[in-house]
Design a protein around this motif. Sequence first.
Motif, mmCIF file in Angstrom:
data_model
loop_
_atom_site.group_PDB
_atom_site.id
_atom_site.type_symbol
_atom_site.label_atom_id
_atom_site.label_comp_id
_atom_site.label_asym_id
_atom_site.label_seq_id
_atom_site.Cartn_x
_atom_site.Cartn_y
_atom_site.Cartn_z
ATOM 1 N N GLU A 245 0.820 -1.212 0.000
ATOM 2 C CA GLU A 245 0.000 0.000 0.000
ATOM 3 C C GLU A 245 0.855 1.263 0.000
ATOM 4 O O GLU A 245 0.330 2.361 -0.189
ATOM 5 N N HIS A 246 2.147 1.126 0.238
ATOM 6 C CA HIS A 246 3.049 2.274 0.336
ATOM 7 C C HIS A 246 3.961 2.351 -0.888
ATOM 8 O O HIS A 246 4.267 1.335 -1.514
ATOM 9 N N PRO A 247 4.410 3.565 -1.235
ATOM 10 C CA PRO A 247 5.466 3.669 -2.256
ATOM 11 C C PRO A 247 6.742 3.045 -1.697
ATOM 12 O O PRO A 247 7.125 3.301 -0.554
ATOM 13 N N LEU A 248 7.379 2.205 -2.498
ATOM 14 C CA LEU A 248 8.536 1.456 -2.023
ATOM 15 C C LEU A 248 9.827 1.982 -2.654
ATOM 16 O O LEU A 248 9.838 2.527 -3.767
ATOM 17 N N ILE A 249 10.900 1.787 -1.931
ATOM 18 C CA ILE A 249 12.248 2.148 -2.392
ATOM 19 C C ILE A 249 13.059 0.858 -2.400
ATOM 20 O O ILE A 249 13.182 0.184 -1.372
ATOM 21 N N PRO B 235 22.703 1.401 1.111
ATOM 22 C CA PRO B 235 22.846 2.625 1.926
ATOM 23 C C PRO B 235 22.041 3.805 1.387
ATOM 24 O O PRO B 235 21.478 4.585 2.154
ATOM 25 N N LEU B 236 21.984 3.931 0.053
ATOM 26 C CA LEU B 236 21.211 5.032 -0.528
ATOM 27 C C LEU B 236 19.713 4.792 -0.344
ATOM 28 O O LEU B 236 18.943 5.746 -0.139
ATOM 29 N N LEU B 237 19.284 3.546 -0.381
ATOM 30 C CA LEU B 237 17.872 3.252 -0.125
ATOM 31 C C LEU B 237 17.462 3.761 1.252
ATOM 32 O O LEU B 237 16.393 4.357 1.431
ATOM 33 N N ILE B 238 18.334 3.535 2.227
ATOM 34 C CA ILE B 238 18.033 3.965 3.591
ATOM 35 C C ILE B 238 17.976 5.488 3.679
ATOM 36 O O ILE B 238 17.099 6.052 4.346
ATOM 37 N N ARG B 239 18.882 6.148 2.999
ATOM 38 C CA ARG B 239 18.866 7.619 3.031
ATOM 39 C C ARG B 239 17.593 8.170 2.389
ATOM 40 O O ARG B 239 17.018 9.163 2.866
ATOM 41 N N LEU B 240 17.148 7.539 1.312
ATOM 42 C CA LEU B 240 15.903 7.981 0.674
ATOM 43 C C LEU B 240 14.710 7.777 1.609
ATOM 44 O O LEU B 240 13.815 8.626 1.686
ATOM 45 N N ALA B 241 14.707 6.659 2.335
ATOM 46 C CA ALA B 241 13.618 6.418 3.289
ATOM 47 C C ALA B 241 13.659 7.436 4.422
ATOM 48 O O ALA B 241 12.603 7.907 4.884
ATOM 49 N N ALA B 242 14.848 7.783 4.883
ATOM 50 C CA ALA B 242 14.977 8.761 5.966
ATOM 51 C C ALA B 242 14.400 10.108 5.563
ATOM 52 O O ALA B 242 13.932 10.882 6.417
#
Length: 306
Positions: free
Chosen positions: A190-194, A227-234
């Motif tokens: 249901e959420h936009p995913l990274i 690591p970039l995925l986590i930064r985008l989520a943050a």
Amino acid sequence: MELRQLRYFVTVAEEANFTRAAARLHLAQPGLSAQIRQLERELGQPLLDRSGRSVTLTPVGAAVLPLARAALDEVERITHTVDEFTGLLRGHVRVGLISGAAGEEIDIAAVLSAFHRDHPQIGISLTEDTSDAMYNAVRRGDLDIGLLSISADLDPGISVENIYDSAIVAAVPLSAEGFGERITLPELCEHPLICLPSGTGLRSLLENSCATAGLVPKVSFEAAAPPLLIRLAAHELGVAIVPRIPPADAARLGVRTLEIDPPMRGRLVLAWNAERPMSPAAKVLLGQLRLALARWKDPAPMFTGP
């Protein structure tokens, strides 16, 4: 009969002249002639006809010549094989890595550097690509060794050394509300995913899990390394799908992680094709990588993925 005599005979036959053959072999002509005559005496037949202006083969010499060449070729192959296993390795090794694998946590560069110092005559090709692409390259024989992430069973001919496996979790911003400690796949979709791009082990794992449940994930952002995925989520751009990281590290990066139900696990492996012959150079490098990666098992799992 000595190997050097066979070599002398082949050289005289190729040059059709004792003087030129002696110069090519860096020998004195009388010494070369004496060695050929000794070979002829041992065989009991003349190999060369010296009656004309140029040296020609006798019928026996013509029959012996291909056998002498074959014997010299075999000796050269034997010598080369022994050299390869006594530190005089030659050749070329092709290695594939997933993005983010050659970092401080898994110091592939250090292994390759040490290998190059010990075997400077070996060339090394290093490729960075997705796991799917590298797996196919290993299967075809285009890569000798691959460090890749897998989400399913491999062909029987592909051998692997397990580096580690990791639970896959969802990362959301620390400030995100409405999330518990776990999230189901339907809720996740249901959420936009990274996530990592298509063709990576982590992306395949997500898509296969969703397909089994009859779901379609909505991947809004892609990045080449966890690591970039986590930064985008943050930065509140969506929910990141990443390998598990310690809670303290997640908080430092501005996220917290949620367990996914049903669970997903990704594996990082060293892979090679056991059904294809591997060069001695590739075997030695594979052995060094296996030893090194055994020491580095369970590094920071955020660096698994492609």
